[in-house]
Design a protein around this motif. Structure first.
Motif, PDB file in Angstrom:
ATOM      1  N   LYS A  42      74.460  34.182 136.880  1.00 15.72           N
ATOM      2  CA  LYS A  42      75.672  34.180 137.422  1.00 15.72           C
ATOM      3  C   LYS A  42      75.743  32.520 136.542  1.00 15.72           C
ATOM      4  O   LYS A  42      76.790  32.282 136.166  1.00 15.72           O
ATOM      5  N   ALA A  43      74.465  31.848 136.506  1.00 16.40           N
ATOM      6  CA  ALA A  43      74.726  30.074 135.680  1.00 16.40           C
ATOM      7  C   ALA A  43      75.227  30.659 134.587  1.00 16.40           C
ATOM      8  O   ALA A  43      75.589  29.469 134.074  1.00 16.40           O
ATOM      9  N   SER A  47      79.941  37.407 137.036  1.00 16.03           N
ATOM     10  CA  SER A  47      80.593  37.626 138.563  1.00 16.03           C
ATOM     11  C   SER A  47      80.831  39.112 138.557  1.00 16.03           C
ATOM     12  O   SER A  47      81.195  40.136 137.615  1.00 16.03           O
ATOM     13  N   GLN A  48      79.397  40.314 139.785  1.00 21.64           N
ATOM     14  CA  GLN A  48      79.611  41.312 139.444  1.00 21.64           C
ATOM     15  C   GLN A  48      80.967  42.326 139.011  1.00 21.64           C
ATOM     16  O   GLN A  48      82.161  41.505 140.287  1.00 21.64           O
ATOM     17  N   TRP A  49      81.195  43.096 138.214  1.00 25.80           N
ATOM     18  CA  TRP A  49      83.024  43.204 138.078  1.00 25.80           C
ATOM     19  C   TRP A  49      82.452  44.802 139.098  1.00 25.80           C
ATOM     20  O   TRP A  49      83.148  45.272 139.649  1.00 25.80           O
ATOM     21  N   THR A  50      81.732  45.558 138.134  1.00 20.81           N
ATOM     22  CA  THR A  50      81.686  46.575 138.999  1.00 20.81           C
ATOM     23  C   THR A  50      79.723  47.493 138.579  1.00 20.81           C
ATOM     24  O   THR A  50      79.028  46.823 138.119  1.00 20.81           O
ATOM     25  N   GLY A  51      79.644  48.649 139.079  1.00 21.49           N
ATOM     26  CA  GLY A  51      78.285  49.355 138.759  1.00 21.49           C
ATOM     27  C   GLY A  51      78.131  50.446 139.079  1.00 21.49           C
ATOM     28  O   GLY A  51      79.692  51.163 139.779  1.00 21.49           O
ATOM     29  N   VAL A  64      77.714  46.276 136.205  1.00 15.56           N
ATOM     30  CA  VAL A  64      78.410  45.388 134.979  1.00 15.56           C
ATOM     31  C   VAL A  64      79.184  43.617 135.483  1.00 15.56           C
ATOM     32  O   VAL A  64      80.192  44.271 136.780  1.00 15.56           O
ATOM     33  N   TRP A  65      78.692  42.820 134.877  1.00 14.19           N
ATOM     34  CA  TRP A  65      78.962  41.577 134.753  1.00 14.19           C
ATOM     35  C   TRP A  65      80.618  41.201 134.023  1.00 14.19           C
ATOM     36  O   TRP A  65      80.171  41.582 133.106  1.00 14.19           O
ATOM     37  N   ALA A  66      81.331  40.178 134.585  1.00 12.72           N
ATOM     38  CA  ALA A  66      82.125  39.915 134.049  1.00 12.72           C
ATOM     39  C   ALA A  66      82.551  38.488 134.306  1.00 12.72           C
ATOM     40  O   ALA A  66      82.033  38.032 134.731  1.00 12.72           O
ATOM     41  N   ARG A  67      82.920  37.382 132.697  1.00 14.26           N
ATOM     42  CA  ARG A  67      83.524  36.728 133.001  1.00 14.26           C
ATOM     43  C   ARG A  67      84.490  36.115 131.337  1.00 14.26           C
ATOM     44  O   ARG A  67      84.950  36.838 131.439  1.00 14.26           O
TER      45      ARG A  67
END
Length: 159
Positions: A42-43, A47-51, A64-67
């Motif tokens: 998170k730092a 942010s969490q996108w899917t899983g 899967v995290w996205a930014r």
């Protein structure tokens, strides 16, 4: 944080990134912080996108995290006591990687569910599998003979 070689190695850790269909090594965008791994993600702006795999206890889970900054997608694959992290540069790369991982995740989920099924559910599964070739053959031949809908809904949805 000290300047010990171990910390220096962590700062310059190389990770795999998929960009325009090509894999390459790049510096890890995560700066390891003391404590929680998720706080580190998170730092870095993710942010969490899917899983997949969290609902059922499967041998491999994916988060899967996205930014907005590149690499835009962090893929966190958790297996038996080990996590592998890889990245996708942009959305098309993330979709390619999801497409490559989906068959494995699906097969593991199905296999795991069968392995953990109760004996009475296994007999229901056997009934469905026995009728399936007939239904598929009838459909391919253009016949209207199929497995009756109540059979499928009564036996495939196991609570």
């Amino acid at each position: 944080m000290s300047d010990s070689p171990a910390h220096e190695a962590d700062r310059h850790r190389q990770v795999w990134v998929l960009k325009a269909g090509q894999w390459s090594l790049a510096e890890d965008p995560l700066v390891q912080q003391e404590g929680d791994y998720y706080a580190t993600i998170k730092a870095a702006g993710y942010s969490q996108w899917t899983g997949a795999g969290e609902v059922y206890m499967v041998p491999l889970t994916l988060t899967v995290w996205a930014r907005s900054a590149e690499p835009s997608f962090l893929f966190d694959l958790e297996g038996a006591g080990q996590t592998q992290t890889l990245y996708a540069a942009a959305l098309p790369d993330a979709l390619t990687l999801l497409n490559q991982l989906a068959p494995t995740l699906q097969a593991l989920a199905v296999t795991d569910q069968i392995a953990h099924a109760e004996p009475e559910n296994l007999s229901i599964l056997a009934d469905v599998l026995d009728k399936l070739p007939t239904a598929v053959a009838a459909r391919m031949a253009g016949s209207s003979t199929t497995v009756p809908r109540p059979f499928l809904t009564d036996h495939l949805i196991v609570g």
